[in-house]
Motif scaffolding. Structure first.
Motif, short mmCIF file in Angstrom:
data_model
loop_
_atom_site.label_atom_id
_atom_site.label_comp_id
_atom_site.label_asym_id
_atom_site.label_seq_id
_atom_site.Cartn_x
_atom_site.Cartn_y
_atom_site.Cartn_z
N ASN A 111 0.84 -1.20 0.00
CA ASN A 111 0.00 0.00 0.00
C ASN A 111 0.88 1.25 0.00
O ASN A 111 0.74 2.12 0.84
N GLY A 112 1.84 1.29 -0.94
CA GLY A 112 2.66 2.45 -1.19
C GLY A 112 3.79 2.75 -0.22
O GLY A 112 3.71 3.75 0.46
N TYR A 113 4.85 1.87 -0.11
CA TYR A 113 5.23 0.85 -1.04
C TYR A 113 6.24 -0.08 -0.41
O TYR A 113 6.73 0.17 0.70
N PHE A 114 6.58 -1.17 -1.12
CA PHE A 114 7.66 -2.07 -0.72
C PHE A 114 8.78 -2.01 -1.75
O PHE A 114 8.53 -1.98 -2.95
N SER A 115 10.01 -1.99 -1.24
CA SER A 115 11.20 -2.01 -2.09
C SER A 115 11.68 -3.45 -2.14
O SER A 115 11.99 -4.04 -1.10
N ALA A 116 11.75 -4.03 -3.33
CA ALA A 116 11.98 -5.47 -3.45
C ALA A 116 13.13 -5.80 -4.39
O ALA A 116 13.40 -5.08 -5.35
N THR A 117 13.79 -6.90 -4.08
CA THR A 117 14.77 -7.49 -4.97
C THR A 117 14.79 -8.99 -4.72
O THR A 117 14.40 -9.46 -3.64
N ALA A 118 15.23 -9.75 -5.70
CA ALA A 118 15.28 -11.21 -5.56
C ALA A 118 16.32 -11.76 -6.53
O ALA A 118 16.60 -11.17 -7.59
N ALA A 119 16.89 -12.90 -6.17
CA ALA A 119 17.88 -13.58 -7.02
C ALA A 119 17.52 -15.06 -7.11
O ALA A 119 17.25 -15.70 -6.09
N LEU A 120 17.54 -15.58 -8.33
CA LEU A 120 17.25 -16.98 -8.59
C LEU A 120 18.56 -17.76 -8.61
O LEU A 120 19.48 -17.44 -9.37
N LEU A 121 18.65 -18.79 -7.76
CA LEU A 121 19.84 -19.63 -7.66
C LEU A 121 19.53 -20.99 -8.26
O LEU A 121 18.56 -21.64 -7.86
N VAL A 122 20.36 -21.43 -9.20
CA VAL A 122 20.08 -22.64 -9.97
C VAL A 122 21.24 -23.62 -9.89
O VAL A 122 22.40 -23.26 -10.07
N TYR A 123 20.90 -24.88 -9.56
CA TYR A 123 21.85 -25.99 -9.66
C TYR A 123 21.54 -26.77 -10.93
O TYR A 123 20.38 -27.04 -11.24
N ARG A 124 22.60 -27.14 -11.66
CA ARG A 124 22.43 -27.89 -12.92
C ARG A 124 22.88 -29.34 -12.75
O ARG A 124 23.76 -29.64 -11.94
N ASP A 125 22.29 -30.21 -13.51
CA ASP A 125 22.68 -31.62 -13.55
C ASP A 125 23.87 -31.75 -14.50
O ASP A 125 23.73 -31.63 -15.72
#
Length: 588
Positions: A329-343
């Motif tokens: 409701n004005g506002y949230f400051s957001a960030t995110a990181a995707l972590l990937v494991y490979r076969d």
């Protein structure tokens, strides 16, 4: 059939868990009784044996405007092999004078390296503080040179005089016989669109932090590290009430339920609780001198397990990964990181989601109201907000090990009561809130259970604000705050407990402001606070520290009390600060 090599590898890890010790104690400067500088009981990041290679990001940079501070990064040439651990260290200070608390972030290649806020100064105190973050799981990002930036937007003029300074560096610990190479993700992808890095503002529940990614075709595991920081009108979201009651009790509207919603291609994929961080100017600035609230200077991300989606993410098609904040409701400051494991032994992983009971469960809390307005206008009663949900997300992936079925089972809840007492001389609001989640991530190889992670987190929070009007028109505002951060993690391999850890961090603070009849602040009194921090794990780690403050100075400090021999000892691979880890077994 269960591949023998895969099972033997995990069995060796379970056996090693009972044999490996290796303690490393590295503490920041202990708080000094009588000091007015920043004082916390938080542990630093424990270190493995050996000398690290150090890469400086920036040194003694001044933050006196709203511009960014760019820097270039290159990996350490003298530590080009495997790393057992990577640690960010940063030091900040602000000159004495007047200044607001400011949001501080560090970035590299669009990925967040640090997220926190700053300490407010006073006329006589120029506070300085040290922060650390375990970035071992971001090693894939740090293998390549790139551009980064520090962002601490700061207004400096004749009124707001405090200039912030900062330095930051990365420490790389080479793998050795005593500290094995970390089992870090193979790739790190930021969700934001800024190629260097910046947060995204989420003003409403429908706003998204998102990115469409075409990932490698052999994703085996995936996780999302999420930060959601309240800003602007949402800074004190935990005190807000539904719009229908806002005018009646003179509070912010929009309700006080907040939760981060994660989706993949528009399909619900998980949730992340929102922590009620209070910044050093929040409620009453004297509450946080010299000890800030829980994690105020150094936020911890919440890690969401997206492994059930591994088969879907590996199909070679673009996929949108998104974060929204329910109730924003004005506002949230957001960030995110995707972590990937490979076969490493498969070019193509296939699979799909087979069950998702989170779909269709809207994050809509139940509201209760016992407010009573008397004939003379006095108001008393409660407004309650509750939401409890249970969901299961399950999917399979055809890997080089065989068919891996992954499931995430989660119970999550939010329980809040706002108690009001409002009359001609009193405005009192008591906020009692608890956010909690119990999650379990399971992996099965065929029908054979292999690994199970369990996590419990709880964010107890209480704010008692009591404003009294005196006969001469002056007012007093007494504030008492309790914040808690509790976390229990367990890793089971083949049904056996391989590792367990507990974190318990609490801050209690109180102060009373006094205003004259014109509304000007004339004094404050009764400032005192206490912080206790406790960590222990099943490998013998133990960390305990406690401090108290009074009248803006450290009154007492002790460390190690309650640990064996009265000494803090923490394994180098542990996470005593509660930061996430996705390795199959710590130290392996």
């Amino acid at each position: 059939m269960v591949p023998g090599g895969f099972v033997r590898h995990l069995a060796v890890c379970v056996l090693a868990a009972t044999l490996v010790g290796g303690f490393s104690v590295r503490a920041a400067a202990d708080p000094v009784v009588g000091s007015t500088n920043v004082a916390t009981a938080d542990p630093t990041v424990p270190r493995p044996p050996g000398q690290p290679c150090v890469v400086t990001l920036f040194t003694n940079v001044a933050f006196d405007d709203f511009g960014t501070r760019p820097y270039s990064y290159a990996p350490p040439t003298s530590c080009s092999g495997s790393w057992s651990k990577v640690v960010l260290e940063a030091d900040f200070s602000v000159t004495a004078g007047r200044q607001y608390d400011r949001t501080a972030t560090l970035w590299l290649g669009g990925v967040n390296l640090y997220f926190g806020t700053t300490q407010e100064p006073s006329k006589t105190v120029s506070p300085a503080w040290h922060v650390e973050r375990d970035l071992t799981d971001y090693a894939a990002l740090l293998r390549n040179a790139g551009q980064g930036q520090a962002i601490i937007g700061n207004l400096v003029n004749s009124t707001y005089t405090g200039v912030i300074h900062g330095s930051a560096r990365l420490l790389f610990y080479p793998a050795s016989a005593g500290a094995r190479a970390a089992e870090a993700p193979d790739a790190v992808y930021p969700l934001g669109s800024d190629p260097v890095g910046s947060t995204v503002s989420l003003n409403t529940s429908s706003d998204k932090l998102s990115r469409t990614l075409t990932l490698p075709t052999n994703v085996e595991r995936a996780y999302l590290d999420v930060f959601t920081q309240s800003q602007g009108g949402d800074e004190f979201w935990y005190t807000c009430v539904p719009d229908a009651y806002a005018a009646q009790v003179s509070e912010c509207g929009g309700g006080n339920f907040r939760e981060a919603e994660i989706s993949i291609d528009g399909q619900p994929a998980g949730v992340a609780p929102v922590y009620p961080w209070i910044y050093t100017g929040g409620v009453d600035p004297y509450l946080w001198r010299p000890t800030p609230g829980v994690q105020t200077l150094n936020f911890m991300p919440y890690r969401v397990d997206l492994t059930p989606f591994a088969g879907q993410l590996s199909d070679g098609n673009p996929h949108e990964v998104a974060v929204q904040v329910a109730g924003a409701n004005g506002y949230f400051s957001a960030t995110a990181a995707l972590l990937v494991y490979r076969d490493a032994h498969a070019k193509q992983v296939t699979g799909k989601i087979t069950r998702n009971t989170l779909a269709g469960q809207a994050p809509t809390p139940t509201i209760g109201n016992t407010l009573v307005t008397a004939s003379n206008g006095d108001i008393a009663g409660d407004i309650t907000t509750k939401l409890d949900r249970h969901f299961v997300i399950e999917g399979y992936a055809m890997t080089s090990h065989g068919r891996i079925t992954s499931s995430v089972t989660q119970n999550t809840g939010f329980d809040d009561t706002q108690t009001f007492t409002i009359n001609s001389s009193t405005y009192r609001q008591l906020t009692s809130q608890r956010t909690w989640t119990d999650s379990k991530s399971e992996s099965r190889l065929g029908n054979f259970p292999v690994a199970e992670r369990q996590q419990h987190v709880s964010y107890p929070f209480t704010l008692d604000y009591n404003q009294q009007l005196a006969s001469d028109g002056s007012t007093s505002a007494a504030s008492t705050v309790h914040q808690g951060y509790r976390q229990r993690d367990e890793l089971h391999l083949f049904g056996l407990l391989a590792y367990g850890a507990n974190v318990d961090n609490t801050v209690d603070s109180q102060d009373t402001l006094v205003f004259d009849a014109s509304g000007s602040l004339t004094s404050h009194s009764g400032q005192q606070s206490a912080q206790t921090f406790a960590f222990h794990d099943t490998r013998g780690s133990c960390y305990r520290a406690a401090l108290t403050t009074q009248a803006g100075a450290v009154a007492s400090y002790n460390a190690g009390q309650g640990c064996p021999d009265g000494t803090n000892r923490v394994s180098w691979f542990a996470h005593p600060d509660g930061s996430p880890s996705s390795s199959l077994l710590p130290g392996h």
